[in-house]
Write a protein that holds these residues in place. Sequence first.
Motif, PDB file in Angstrom:
ATOM      1  N   PRO A 122     -11.835   5.812  -3.757  1.00  0.00           N
ATOM      2  CA  PRO A 122     -13.232   5.403  -3.541  1.00  0.00           C
ATOM      3  C   PRO A 122     -13.390   4.651  -2.225  1.00  0.00           C
ATOM      4  O   PRO A 122     -12.449   4.064  -1.697  1.00  0.00           O
ATOM      5  N   MET A 123     -14.602   4.659  -1.695  1.00  0.00           N
ATOM      6  CA  MET A 123     -14.929   3.936  -0.467  1.00  0.00           C
ATOM      7  C   MET A 123     -16.356   3.415  -0.593  1.00  0.00           C
ATOM      8  O   MET A 123     -17.243   4.107  -1.101  1.00  0.00           O
ATOM      9  N   THR A 124     -16.589   2.185  -0.123  1.00  0.00           N
ATOM     10  CA  THR A 124     -17.905   1.554  -0.170  1.00  0.00           C
ATOM     11  C   THR A 124     -18.259   1.043   1.213  1.00  0.00           C
ATOM     12  O   THR A 124     -17.448   0.360   1.855  1.00  0.00           O
ATOM     13  N   LEU A 125     -19.466   1.367   1.657  1.00  0.00           N
ATOM     14  CA  LEU A 125     -19.988   0.843   2.912  1.00  0.00           C
ATOM     15  C   LEU A 125     -21.021  -0.223   2.584  1.00  0.00           C
ATOM     16  O   LEU A 125     -21.965   0.022   1.836  1.00  0.00           O
ATOM     17  N   SER A 126     -20.835  -1.421   3.141  1.00  0.00           N
ATOM     18  CA  SER A 126     -21.700  -2.567   2.859  1.00  0.00           C
ATOM     19  C   SER A 126     -22.455  -2.971   4.113  1.00  0.00           C
ATOM     20  O   SER A 126     -21.845  -3.205   5.165  1.00  0.00           O
ATOM     21  N   CYS A 127     -23.798  -3.056   4.013  1.00  0.00           N
ATOM     22  CA  CYS A 127     -24.666  -3.461   5.120  1.00  0.00           C
ATOM     23  C   CYS A 127     -24.969  -4.945   4.942  1.00  0.00           C
ATOM     24  O   CYS A 127     -25.748  -5.328   4.066  1.00  0.00           O
ATOM     25  N   GLN A 128     -24.355  -5.796   5.770  1.00  0.00           N
ATOM     26  CA  GLN A 128     -24.366  -7.237   5.552  1.00  0.00           C
ATOM     27  C   GLN A 128     -25.265  -7.934   6.574  1.00  0.00           C
ATOM     28  O   GLN A 128     -25.125  -7.745   7.778  1.00  0.00           O
ATOM     29  N   THR A 129     -26.209  -8.738   6.069  1.00  0.00           N
ATOM     30  CA  THR A 129     -27.055  -9.617   6.858  1.00  0.00           C
ATOM     31  C   THR A 129     -27.541 -10.731   5.941  1.00  0.00           C
ATOM     32  O   THR A 129     -27.250 -10.723   4.741  1.00  0.00           O
ATOM     33  N   LYS A 130     -28.310 -11.697   6.477  1.00  0.00           N
ATOM     34  CA  LYS A 130     -28.689 -12.865   5.683  1.00  0.00           C
ATOM     35  C   LYS A 130     -30.053 -13.374   6.124  1.00  0.00           C
ATOM     36  O   LYS A 130     -30.340 -13.469   7.316  1.00  0.00           O
TER      37      LYS A 130
END
Length: 375
Positions: A204-212
């Motif tokens: 499996p592979m997960t792409l995470s779009c990170q901001t705050k």
Amino acid sequence: MLKKIIFGIAGDLNTVTMKLGCVLMAWALYLSLGVLWASQMLLAASFETLQCEGPVCTEESSCHVEDDLTDASEAGFQVKGYTFSEPFHLIVSYDWLILQGPAKPVFEGDPLVLRCQAWQDWPLTQVTFYRDGSALGPPGPNREFSIAAVQEADSGHYHCSGIFQSPGPGSPETASVVAITVQELFPAPILRAIPSAEPQAGGPMTLSCQTKLPLQRSAARLLFSFYKNGRTVQSRGISSEFQIPTASEDHSGSYWCEAATEDNQVWKQSPQLEIRVQGPPGSAPLTLNPAPQKSAAPGTAPEEAPGPLPPLPTPSSEDPGFSSPLGMPDPHLYHQMGLLLKHMQDVRVLLGHLLMELRELSGHRKPGTTKAAAE
């Protein structure tokens, strides 16, 4: 006779004293009225209504302040059951003309309204708004300047000017400068791959779009979308992750993500991330570096290199040995047999080079043996 003169002078003095007292009382009354009028004018000019909105609770009521908090930013102003509003600065000015701006912090995407306010709301004409000394438009009767959705580039020092009409002074006036700072709503997102940007095929592979978001706007909601090689792989939604249950080499490519507000007033893209899915273990072909050609020994004829070996047979779907028990070709077995045959060909090439090395060694030993026999 002397007594009459003395009494006359005393009467005149009393009359003068009474008149002087009346004059002083009249002046005091006029002054008090003037001070009262001036104080009313000042109070009217600086009158502001401050209203605290929120639940009103008593000991007998059943309301709970803790349950009424919907904004996470308000939690920092709660102490022992009491909720306090966010502080703001109140500035009272006595200028002929002032520029009224927002009291709360301004973020990207917020509407901005600036008002050129005159003393006692007297009529104005030829109103002009400025930013950093440059006019934002031609003079006109409009006292308000607005921006539907501000950006960081809209930050600067604003002021306004206008000409008073009757009953004002009738001369042009300029308001003091007000600094407006537009804060960043959220930084550009960063796309991260879990477990890595070079995962193994089949996993499996997960792409995470990170901001705050900032604390003052933590209740806002962002929408995320994902792209690969210029094409959308996941449309805009509330999830900040794009999941691939089983990665394959087809999933390799250039990915990036986008974060945007619900009204699409603010949106930002992440830098591109290269994803390279690695093949399964053992699928990489075996590469061998051929041994360098050595020159033949003096006095010996150069030996010819062995010719190319005949190719090995490759598995075929018509061969019953490569079929499944049901008579259907087995793709997995076919693939494994193909790898095994390729490795065998590599071994045959290696054996050919070893054979050449042995022949060269035997050529070096023959001259020495002949010389020893002649002696």
